[in-house]
Design an enzyme around this catalytic site. Structure first.
Site, PDB file in Angstrom:
ATOM      1  N   ARG A  43     -14.786  -6.318   0.167  1.00  0.00           N
ATOM      2  CA  ARG A  43     -14.122  -5.908   1.414  1.00  0.00           C
ATOM      3  C   ARG A  43     -13.433  -4.553   1.208  1.00  0.00           C
ATOM      4  O   ARG A  43     -12.761  -4.331   0.223  1.00  0.00           O
ATOM      5  CB  ARG A  43     -13.083  -6.949   1.813  1.00  0.00           C
ATOM      6  N   VAL A  44     -13.622  -3.656   2.155  1.00  0.00           N
ATOM      7  CA  VAL A  44     -12.938  -2.364   2.108  1.00  0.00           C
ATOM      8  C   VAL A  44     -12.152  -2.209   3.401  1.00  0.00           C
ATOM      9  O   VAL A  44     -12.670  -2.503   4.487  1.00  0.00           O
ATOM     10  CB  VAL A  44     -13.947  -1.206   1.953  1.00  0.00           C
ATOM     11  N   GLY A  45     -10.903  -1.778   3.292  1.00  0.00           N
ATOM     12  CA  GLY A  45     -10.061  -1.595   4.475  1.00  0.00           C
ATOM     13  C   GLY A  45     -10.019  -0.151   4.921  1.00  0.00           C
ATOM     14  O   GLY A  45     -10.929   0.643   4.638  1.00  0.00           O
ATOM     15  N   ASP A  46      -8.951   0.200   5.599  1.00  0.00           N
ATOM     16  CA  ASP A  46      -8.804   1.543   6.169  1.00  0.00           C
ATOM     17  C   ASP A  46      -8.442   2.602   5.139  1.00  0.00           C
ATOM     18  O   ASP A  46      -8.749   3.785   5.325  1.00  0.00           O
ATOM     19  CB  ASP A  46      -7.723   1.521   7.258  1.00  0.00           C
ATOM     20  N   GLY A  69      -5.791  -3.416   7.807  1.00  0.00           N
ATOM     21  CA  GLY A  69      -6.768  -2.338   7.715  1.00  0.00           C
ATOM     22  C   GLY A  69      -7.903  -2.413   8.723  1.00  0.00           C
ATOM     23  O   GLY A  69      -8.371  -1.395   9.229  1.00  0.00           O
ATOM     24  N   THR A 119      -0.541   2.293   6.758  1.00  0.00           N
ATOM     25  CA  THR A 119      -0.466   1.014   6.043  1.00  0.00           C
ATOM     26  C   THR A 119      -0.427  -0.120   7.050  1.00  0.00           C
ATOM     27  O   THR A 119       0.240  -0.016   8.075  1.00  0.00           O
ATOM     28  CB  THR A 119       0.752   0.920   5.114  1.00  0.00           C
ATOM     29  N   GLY A 120      -1.151  -1.197   6.747  1.00  0.00           N
ATOM     30  CA  GLY A 120      -1.132  -2.340   7.664  1.00  0.00           C
ATOM     31  C   GLY A 120      -2.459  -3.072   7.642  1.00  0.00           C
ATOM     32  O   GLY A 120      -3.210  -2.982   6.668  1.00  0.00           O
ATOM     33  N   THR A 133       0.862  -1.186   0.000  1.00  0.00           N
ATOM     34  CA  THR A 133       0.000   0.000   0.000  1.00  0.00           C
ATOM     35  C   THR A 133       0.893   1.229   0.000  1.00  0.00           C
ATOM     36  O   THR A 133       1.984   1.196   0.547  1.00  0.00           O
ATOM     37  CB  THR A 133      -0.866  -0.028   1.274  1.00  0.00           C
TER      38      THR A 133
END
Ligand code: ASP
Length: 340
Positions: free
Chosen positions: A235-238, A261, A258-259, A207
């Site tokens: 799926r949606v992350g941070d 999420g 980054t990481g 990312t």
């Protein structure tokens, strides 16, 4: 005019092991980070805005095949690519984001257009693509995002029936390749003759994000990703969430994360750095370290962030083995690093 103009970037955090990274591969990554920092630095040196500097840096990171954003994004469980990006202007607190786009070449440019041209903050999937098309942004065939290295990484993740951070997937891919080599009695080289690395020497992982302070004293942040390998479609992350993956406020700081999420979302990680500065008077370094080294680990949150404050202080903490990162002050040579 503020003389501490600075830009910082990241190319993702995860299991990046020095022991298994060939020097020439490492050099390629560091050179890419340096080149991209210089591009952002030039914009700041010419009096350009932090918003323009982070947009350009993330656009270049998306186009760079080494990182998990744009060209080189990871695969979903359905074998597709779904990209997320966000951007925020610390001067006005305006923000824009897109998630789940499949054909927009540079999701960060779509996020920037949302910030500038829409009354809304976030668009998802088809709606985001319709918006990007109406804005005249460049579209690509889904195959543009495909790379063989990412595909192999996805096959391994699928075999383990799990989703994983891009860098961890890369390390797993390298481990599997080494085991196969050992079984075949070969040294650790791949079919391409290159050494197996936790990070594929020719391809992607990570990312991306950028934060900047410009010479007018304004802050901005931007983040872009393909997400995590083998994620469920939808799926949606941070990354595209303002406050989780990206935040900027001239009163405090600009942050890109980054990481893992899900954990960054639950900790509202990017905003927490700004909030700790605002409400408890923490310094940037203290607030950033608290979020990454204390709060996120409590819920197994793995990763890091980059942040810059209104005085030009920079913080780049991470709790994984490595994070591709760097910063460049106007007038100084860029500083780049990978490991702890
Ligand atoms: N934070 C990203 C996500 O969860 C992944 C990453 O940073 O590598 O989508």
């Amino acid at each position: 005019m503020n003389s501490s103009a600075v830009i910082a970037i990241h190319g993702g955090a995860g299991t990046i092991l020095r022991a298994s990274m060939a020097p020439e591969v490492e050099a390629e990554y560091l050179a890419a980070l340096g080149r991209i920092l210089e591009a952002g630095q030039r914009i700041l040196a010419e009096g350009g805005s932090a918003l323009d500097a982070v947009t350009e840096a993330v656009r270049l990171l998306e186009d760079c095949p080494f990182f998990n954003a744009g060209h080189g994004a990871v695969f979903t469980a359905a074998g597709t690519h779904e990209l997320d990006a966000s951007i925020m202007d610390g001067r006005t607190l305006e923000a824009g984001a897109v998630c789940g786009v499949k054909r927009v070449r540079n999701p960060v440019l779509a996020a920037r257009r949302v910030l500038e041209c829409s009354e809304h903050v976030m668009f998802t999937s088809e709606g985001a693509e319709a918006f990007a098309a109406a804005q005249g942004l460049e579209f690509v065939e889904p195959g543009y995002f495909h790379t063989d290295a990412r595909y192999r990484q996805w096959e391994l993740a699928r075999g383990q029936q799990r989703a994983m951070l891009d860098h961890d997937g890369a390390t797993l891919a390298a481990g599997a390749a080494q085991e196969a080599d050992a079984a075949a009695g070969k040294a650790g080289t791949g079919e391409d003759g290159l050494p197996h690395e936790p990070i594929d020497p020719n391809r992607k992982y990570g990312t991306v994000g950028a934060v900047a302070l410009d010479s007018h004293g304004h802050l901005a942040a931007a983040t872009s990703t393909g997400g995590i390998t083998n994620k469920q479609p939808g799926r949606v992350g941070d990354t595209p969430l303002i406050g989780a993956g990206c935040y900027a406020d001239d009163a405090t700081c600009a942050v890109s994360t980054t990481g893992s999420g899900e954990m960054f979302m639950r900790m509202v990680a990017a905003y927490d750095v700004a909030a700790q500065m605002q409400y408890r008077g923490a310094t940037l370094a203290d607030a950033a370290a608290n979020v990454v080294m204390e709060r996120l680990p409590r819920i197994d949150g793995r990763g890091g962030l980059i942040a810059v404050d209104a005085q030009g202080n920079v913080a780049l903490p991470f709790n994984t083995e490595g994070m591709y990162r760097g910063y460049a002050r106007v007038g100084d040579a860029p500083v780049v690093a990978i490991y702890r």
